[in-house]
Enzyme design. Structure first.
Site, mmCIF file in Angstrom:
data_model
loop_
_atom_site.group_PDB
_atom_site.id
_atom_site.type_symbol
_atom_site.label_atom_id
_atom_site.label_comp_id
_atom_site.label_asym_id
_atom_site.label_seq_id
_atom_site.Cartn_x
_atom_site.Cartn_y
_atom_site.Cartn_z
ATOM 1 N N LYS A 181 0.831 -1.209 0.000
ATOM 2 C CA LYS A 181 0.000 0.000 0.000
ATOM 3 C C LYS A 181 0.869 1.265 0.000
ATOM 4 O O LYS A 181 2.082 1.183 0.166
ATOM 5 C CB LYS A 181 -0.968 -0.027 1.197
ATOM 6 C CG LYS A 181 -1.887 -1.262 1.199
ATOM 7 C CD LYS A 181 -2.981 -1.213 0.141
ATOM 8 C CE LYS A 181 -3.545 -2.566 -0.223
ATOM 9 N NZ LYS A 181 -4.628 -3.075 0.588
HETATM 10 C C1 LIG Z 1 -5.702 -4.247 0.869
HETATM 11 C C2 LIG Z 1 -7.164 -3.981 0.896
HETATM 12 C C3 LIG Z 1 -7.936 -4.222 2.044
HETATM 13 C C4 LIG Z 1 -7.425 -4.996 3.222
HETATM 14 O O1 LIG Z 1 -6.385 -4.411 3.874
HETATM 15 P P1 LIG Z 1 -5.641 -5.244 5.037
HETATM 16 O O2 LIG Z 1 -4.806 -4.219 5.721
HETATM 17 O O3 LIG Z 1 -4.829 -6.305 4.341
HETATM 18 O O4 LIG Z 1 -6.689 -5.821 5.900
HETATM 19 C C5 LIG Z 1 -9.249 -3.811 2.058
HETATM 20 N N1 LIG Z 1 -9.801 -3.212 1.001
HETATM 21 C C6 LIG Z 1 -9.105 -2.996 -0.147
HETATM 22 C C7 LIG Z 1 -9.785 -2.315 -1.276
HETATM 23 C C8 LIG Z 1 -7.767 -3.392 -0.235
HETATM 24 O O5 LIG Z 1 -7.095 -3.220 -1.374
#
Ligand SMILES: *Cc1c(COP(=O)(O)O)cnc(C)c1O
Length: 374
Positions: A181
């Protein structure tokens, strides 16, 4: 040439911060997490941040703290990562999927309005790829029906649309700091909110429903704690927080570099009808760079790009077509045509600040060659 799908941008200062924590007494949620929460709150323009161990937990804890649970329905998008829906289930509620705007991939406010029932308690808009949903329209719908809005901002820290930033027209914005991210520490997440009361409730349910957190139990005169309700265990520790604190200072510079890469890709693909892209709406946070190719070509383009040394991913296939959602809720192909069309045609290309211009050019060349069958 080989272009990785993703390379993280952690630097020596980030790593030194972790070493400092490892050499200190306190490893779990403590002063460094508190520092991260203050700094991240400042970046989001929202007064309260609670750091947690994932975005999934952030959405689950927020819904739970808002009192959303069994018997309630939560509306979210069919074009997202599955956690936008399963977090509602973790809270005990039923996810109700709806279709998206075919040009942006973001939840369609009219579809949300049409899906509201007397059981609906909340909407989870997903700012897909980093483009914000139409929050003004969603706010009006939420007001009309008395619903909470909990934003899935896993892709969108830096975005803005119609003068609205994440969390500014909703109850809470939930972020992910997963490895790939825009702000990354391996596994992590956070909730940002205007409500002090909500932030306190989230802190409590994310730490077993205890009345005191670990740091405050160990400082000063020993105080007994109580358990006030059933909670979970998903706080973020100081080791992970240490990786995040200094990265916040680079968010804008990293965004600017991704914007340059975005423009280089856009110029490279131009108006080629074989390489469609989502429409930009407002300031996109630029988390992903997807192309939408002909559905019958998608998998062959995907595999061919891999063979040519270009890292690729699919974000996402429409979630109502995943086996679990079909089996559990009876969804089927045809239910959400726009989400399906995007899910059947999308390919995410490499997109991160460390990418060099010649790597971007190589990816463009290989994509164009592949869709033309060269
Ligand atoms: C990565 C992601 C999540 C989940 O995030 P985590 O920190 O892994 O729980 C939720 N929604 C979207 C759209 C994502 O891309």
């Amino acid at each position: 040439m080989k272009v990785e799908f993703y390379r993280h941008g952690l630097d020596e200062a980030d790593i030194a911060n972790v070493v400092t924590v490892l050499n200190s007494v306190f490893l779990s949620t403590g002063p460094v997490t508190a520092e991260f929460e203050r700094k991240f709150a400042n970046y989001t323009g929202l007064p309260h941040v609670v750091a947690l161990n994932s975005c999934t937990a952030a959405m689950h804890m927020t819904l739970t703290a808002l009192g959303v649970g069994p018997g309630d329905e939560v509306i979210t998008s069919a074009m997202t990562f599955l956690a936008s829906a399963t977090s509602a289930q973790h809270a005990g509620a039923t996810p109700v999927l709806v279709d998206v705007d075919p040009t942006t991939g973001c939840i369609d406010p009219a579809a949300v309005d049409a899906a509201v029932t007397p059981r609906t308690k909340a909407i989870i808009p997903v700012h897909l790829y980093g483009t914000m949903c139409d929050m003004t329209a969603l706010r009006a719908i939420a007001d009309k029906h008395g619903l909470f809005i909990v934003e899935d901002c896993a892709h969108c820290i830096e975005g803005e649309r119609d003068g609205v930033r994440p969390g500014h027209l909703s109850d809470a914005a939930c972020y992910s700091f997963y490895a790939t991210k825009n702000l990354a520490c391996g596994e992590g997440g956070a909730v940002a909110t205007r409500s002090e009361e909500l932030a306190k409730a989230i802190k409590m349910v994310s730490l077993h429903g205890m009345s005191k957190n670990a740091a405050s139990r160990y400082h000063g005169a020993y105080q007994h704690w109580d358990m006030l309700r059933l909670g979970w265990k998903c706080n973020l520790d100081d080791i992970h927080s240490a990786l995040l604190v200094s990265q916040i200072d680079r968010l804008d510079a990293n965004w600017a570099r991704r914007h340059e890469i975005y423009e280089r890709y856009e110029k490279g693909f131009g108006t080629n009808p074989a390489v469609r892209r989502p429409r930009a709406a407002g300031k996109c946070a630029h988390h992903l760079y997807p192309i939408w190719v002909a559905p019958e070509q998608r998998d062959s383009v995907l595999h061919s790009l891999q063979q040519r040394g270009v890292g690729v991913a699919v974000n996402f296939r429409a979630i109502h077509l995943l086996a679990y959602f079909q089996d559990t809720f009876g969804y089927k192909r045809g239910d959400f045509p726009h989400a399906e069309a995007i899910g059947d045609s999308t390919i995410s290309l490499p997109f991160y600040p460390k990418m060099r211009d010649d790597e971007v050019d190589y990816v463009v060349e290989q994509v164009l060659a592949t869709v033309q069958g060269r």
